[in-house]
Design an enzyme around this catalytic site. Structure first.
Site, mmCIF file in Angstrom:
data_model
loop_
_atom_site.group_PDB
_atom_site.id
_atom_site.type_symbol
_atom_site.label_atom_id
_atom_site.label_comp_id
_atom_site.label_asym_id
_atom_site.label_seq_id
_atom_site.Cartn_x
_atom_site.Cartn_y
_atom_site.Cartn_z
ATOM 1 N N SER A 178 0.810 -1.224 0.000
ATOM 2 C CA SER A 178 0.000 0.000 0.000
ATOM 3 C C SER A 178 0.839 1.268 0.000
ATOM 4 C CB SER A 178 -0.935 0.010 1.211
ATOM 5 O OG SER A 178 -0.192 -0.070 2.416
ATOM 6 N N ASP A 192 -0.618 7.151 10.590
ATOM 7 C CA ASP A 192 -1.397 6.145 11.317
ATOM 8 C C ASP A 192 -0.507 5.086 11.958
ATOM 9 O OD1 ASP A 192 -0.474 4.808 9.114
ATOM 10 O OD2 ASP A 192 -2.414 3.971 8.524
ATOM 11 N N HIS A 211 1.488 4.078 7.594
ATOM 12 C CA HIS A 211 1.514 4.725 6.282
ATOM 13 C C HIS A 211 2.105 6.132 6.374
ATOM 14 C CE1 HIS A 211 -1.546 1.535 5.822
ATOM 15 N NE2 HIS A 211 -0.939 1.388 4.652
#
EC number: 3.1.1.-
Length: 241
Positions: free
Chosen positions: A12, A189, A192
């Site tokens: 991601s 977070d 990320h």
């Protein structure tokens, strides 16, 4: 001259790299008109899953090698490092397998494109308190699904594989922790990247590309710049380029 390609392969953190201020977008801007960033990011993936799909991710090489990308970044480990007994345990890959999977991915890329530069990127550090505040699946244990200590072990393993394979590596885990208040400066977070975190990745990868001879100063533009177009005979400039 055809514009070179740089593949960005990862989880991601790579998939989101074309977002506003993202490290992939910044690389595209740095090398605009010189190299195209080809995004191959897959949220949640680990090296086991990446190895399973790697042949589908990258195009088949042409016989003359003319389509070889200038570079490929390989950025996995944050999901491999999930703790097996906690809420994201299905993403966990044991450390020894992580290393072997990275070796296999590197070997695949070297066999497909022998002249392509490969850059490994370690997983980032983890802010465990933030991971509890921002869970992605239900977490009733009160314990983070990742820890910074374990992420560091995977980062060291990534570096070891790069050294073994004699390829470049960016130690993101160590680099980010040199920044004061990295937990909130580099991460939004606990995992990320924030805008600052993206800037760190961009600068470090750009540095490695430069070391590989793929910097902004090393690559030619693919068509004439406006200042190279002869106002008296514009079309002639394209014939001579």
């Amino acid at each position: 001259m055809m514009r070179r390609k740089i593949f960005l392969f990862g989880d991601s953190i790579t998939e989101e790299s074309f977002s506003d201020g993202g490290w992939g977008a910044s690389l595209a801007d740095l090398l605009r008109r010189k190299a195209d960033m080809v995004l191959r990011g897959y949220s949640g993936y680990n090296t086991r899953w990446a190895l399973k799909v790697v042949e589908r991710v990258f195009p088949v090489a042409e016989e003359d090698g003319g389509d070889s990308p200038a570079a490929v970044t390989v950025f996995f480990g944050a999901n491999d490092a999930c703790l097996p007994e906690r809420c994201s345990g299905f993403q966990h890959v044991p450390l020894h397998e992580y290393k072997q999977n990275l070796r296999s991915i590197v070997s695949f890329l070297k066999n497909r494109w022998p002249q392509t530069a490969i850059i490994l990127i370690t997983p980032p550090p983890i802010d465990e308190e933030a991971r509890l505040r921002y869970p992605y699946i239900e977490n009733t244990t009160g314990l983070p699904e990742r820890t910074n200590e374990v992420a560091g072990l995977y980062a060291k393993a990534c570096i070891a594989v790069a050294e073994e394979c004699q390829i470049s590596v960016t130690d993101l885990w160590s680099k980010m922790q040199q920044i004061p208040n990295w937990q909130t400066e580099c991460l939004w977070d606990g995992l990320h990247l924030s805008r600052v975190g993206n800037k760190v990745v961009f600068e470090e990868v750009a540095k490695k590309l430069k070391e590989e001879g793929i910097g902004a100063e090393d690559l030619a533009v693919d068509l004439p710049l406006i200042e190279d177009v002869d106002p008296k005979d514009p079309l002639k400039s394209f014939d001579e380029f």
